[in-house]
Design a protein around this motif. Structure first.
Motif, short mmCIF file in Angstrom:
data_model
loop_
_atom_site.label_atom_id
_atom_site.label_comp_id
_atom_site.label_asym_id
_atom_site.label_seq_id
_atom_site.Cartn_x
_atom_site.Cartn_y
_atom_site.Cartn_z
N GLU A 156 3.43 9.66 -5.45
CA GLU A 156 3.66 9.38 -4.03
C GLU A 156 4.82 8.40 -3.86
O GLU A 156 5.72 8.62 -3.05
N VAL A 165 -6.43 1.34 2.40
CA VAL A 165 -5.22 0.51 2.49
C VAL A 165 -5.51 -0.97 2.28
O VAL A 165 -4.59 -1.76 2.06
N PRO A 192 0.82 -1.22 0.00
CA PRO A 192 0.00 0.00 0.00
C PRO A 192 0.86 1.26 0.00
O PRO A 192 2.05 1.22 0.30
N SER A 193 0.23 2.39 -0.35
CA SER A 193 0.94 3.68 -0.27
C SER A 193 0.00 4.73 0.30
O SER A 193 -1.20 4.50 0.44
N HIS A 194 0.59 5.88 0.59
CA HIS A 194 -0.17 7.01 1.15
C HIS A 194 -1.18 7.56 0.13
O HIS A 194 -2.12 8.25 0.51
N VAL A 246 2.71 4.26 5.96
CA VAL A 246 2.90 4.73 4.59
C VAL A 246 2.91 6.26 4.50
O VAL A 246 3.30 6.81 3.46
N ALA A 247 2.50 6.93 5.58
CA ALA A 247 2.61 8.39 5.60
C ALA A 247 4.03 8.85 5.94
O ALA A 247 4.34 10.03 5.83
N SER A 306 -1.17 0.83 9.49
CA SER A 306 -0.73 0.75 8.09
C SER A 306 -0.69 2.15 7.47
O SER A 306 0.27 2.53 6.80
N ARG A 307 -1.73 2.94 7.76
CA ARG A 307 -1.80 4.30 7.21
C ARG A 307 -0.68 5.20 7.74
O ARG A 307 -0.12 6.01 7.00
#
Lengths: 210, 316
Positions: A183, A170, A163-165, B96-97, B92-93
């Motif tokens: 990103e 997600v 996953p990515s921002h 990835v931030a 998870s968020r």
């Protein structure tokens, strides 16, 4: 205006103080080395670079980037900031892109390293290299080897579902979109600002793979 | 960089024993922050003990329905784990931030918790900094504080903890598992893991000398809508000005922790019952006693607005 003016003066002040501090610090380091207190420590390491086994004996301080460039003469990987902020040193180690400036060569015993030289050569370009040429994905070219190594790994990461921002959800499988690519490529800085052409090059390669 | 000797630890007991024998040794795993600081001679270990071979690289279910995350699990792998994405979305968020794809591939779970502040005065050896050089003063107090702490700071230090991951772990009530040099294991609640600077800002955590992190455990999933919202000076690859990790339940109750505002992930449990009354009520309580500086006073309003946005996102 006033605040901005003060900021400028202070930044200069910081630079001057910083320069003076390192000018003083440098001789003391070499004195320490002469006295043996800070003598280099050598260590052996063996890893595979672009399919060839390489054995080196290095000062433990040698980063993977310096080992590639200075010991193995693979100067495609570039030293930009040397602090993991610019991405010019990006190489692929054991299938993953990393900043080669922020890892020690001796930590990669048995590792498999791919640099820009291993992705493709003149006359036999990797599709990502060819796409960067076709889409003008560079101007000065200094960040380009890192951009290309990163881009190749980014497409693998999307395929693997990392996953990515950029993704709103997600739990969903990521897709190749320009938002996703922007990103995921944010760790590779291009001072010439070739970003939009870089995204076009990567998008074309992704389409070819799909 | 200062010269150092290097060894690969073969097992956890040997790693902590090697550390106990060598006063100026440091563990190295991902190395993305440690090597950066060693290049600047802010960190000057005489020996590095490489712990990458210790096998702490698995994510396993625990007997009570939670997850045990090995200390060496890379940020990319933790963010991508299906159980984490499904049951601990805020983690998870948050992962990835943070940082870049390259750094997340190398950075470990334990190393992320142990990373040092990015305060510009800490990073500049030409400036006074009590964290880098105890007793030298704090350049940030009268300096540029835009990135720095608004609460929990002291007259010695107003640095912030830079991690996104740790903010999510704080809201999830994670625990840090360790092994000390005598070979004894212990478990530290994440709330007690990072400390406030007080008059010893050089000490970031409650770990003992030579203590090795082996894992981070998460309790059973708490459900709810899990949101991580990060506000920064550019859209990607920058540290938070303010971040919010929120878990909002259907009845409007929830939990919230803030990043980018203090020397540790900032969570005030007593403020959480106010979530039903809106973001301002929560922030008024969570930031009671805040001491913002001229350059960072905006963070209080930004925290309120970021929480409001996170709560709206959770309800949508």
């Amino acid at each position: 205006m006033d605040a901005a003016h003060k900021l400028e003066i202070s930044r200069r002040g910081v630079l001057i103080v910083g320069a003076a501090a390192s000018a003083v610090a440098a001789p003391s380091v070499s004195e320490a080395q002469a006295a043996g207190a800070d003598a280099p420590v050598l260590a052996k390491v063996a890893f595979e670079v672009n399919g060839t086994r390489r054995e080196l004996e290095l000062d433990t301080r040698t980063t993977l980037l310096d080992a590639l460039r200075e010991n193995l003469n693979l100067t495609g990987s570039k030293k930009g900031c040397d602090h993991g902020q610019c991405g010019a040193c990006t190489v692929i180690v054991d299938g993953r892109r990393i900043n080669s400036c922020l890892t020690l060569a001796v930590m990669h015993e048995g590792g498999r390293i791919t640099t820009i030289e291993g992705l493709g050569q003149p006359g036999a370009l990797h599709p990502m290299q060819a796409a960067f040429v076709k889409h003008d994905g560079f101007q000065c070219g200094y960040c380009t080897p890192g951009q290309i190594c990163s881009a190749v790994a980014v497409l693998d990461e999307i395929k693997a579902g990392v996953p990515s921002h950029a993704g709103a959800d997600v739990t969903a499988a990521p897709q190749v979109t320009s938002d996703e690519l922007r990103e995921r490529m944010s760790g590779n800085i291009c001072r010439c600002g070739a970003y939009s052409n870089i995204i076009e090059a990567i998008t074309e390669v992704a389409g070819g793979n799909a | 960089m200062r010269a150092f000797s290097y060894e690969r630890a073969r097992d956890p007991q040997a790693a902590v024993a090697a550390m106990a024998r060598t006063p100026d040794a440091k563990f190295i795993a991902g190395g993305t922050n440690l090597l950066d600081l060693m290049k600047l001679e802010i960190e000057r270990p005489g020996r590095l003990i490489d712990v990458n071979g210790l096998g702490f690289d698995k994510i396993e279910a625990t007997a009570d329905g939670g997850l045990r995350i090995g200390a060496l699990v890379r940020n990319t792998d933790l963010a991508a784990d299906e159980r984490v994405r499904r049951d601990y979305g805020v983690l998870s968020r948050a992962l990835v931030a943070g940082a870049s794809g390259q750094l997340r591939n190398k950075a470990t779970t334990a190393g992320n918790l142990l990373q040092r502040t990015r305060c510009p005065y800490f990073y500049d050896p030409g400036q006074p900094c009590n964290k880098r050089q105890p007793g030298s003063g704090c350049g940030a107090l009268q300096g540029f504080s835009r990135q720095l702490a608004v609460i929990g700071g002291s007259e010695a230090c107003i640095a912030t903890h830079p991690s996104d991951m740790a903010v999510a772990m704080r809201v999830l009530d994670a625990s840090v598992e360790t092994l000390n040099p005598e070979g004894k294991a212990r478990r530290i609640p994440i709330a007690e893991f990072h400390r406030l600077p007080g008059d010893k800002p050089q000490i970031d955590t409650t770990l003992g000398r030579g203590e090795l992190i082996t894992a981070v455990t998460l309790p059973r999933p708490i459900g709810g809508v899990q949101v991580y919202r990060k506000v920064r000076d550019r859209a990607s690859y920058a540290f938070a000005l303010v971040s919010v990790a929120a878990v909002v339940q259907r009845d409007g109750s929830g939990r919230v922790a803030f990043g980018g505002v203090a020397h540790k992930p900032w969570r005030v449990e007593a403020a959480e019952p106010a979530m039903a009354s809106g973001a301002k009520a929560v922030v008024d309580r969570a930031f009671a006693g805040a001491k913002p500086r001229h350059d960072n006073a905006f963070k209080l309003l930004l925290a309120e607005r970021t929480l409001a946005a996170a709560m709206a996102e959770a309800r949508a």
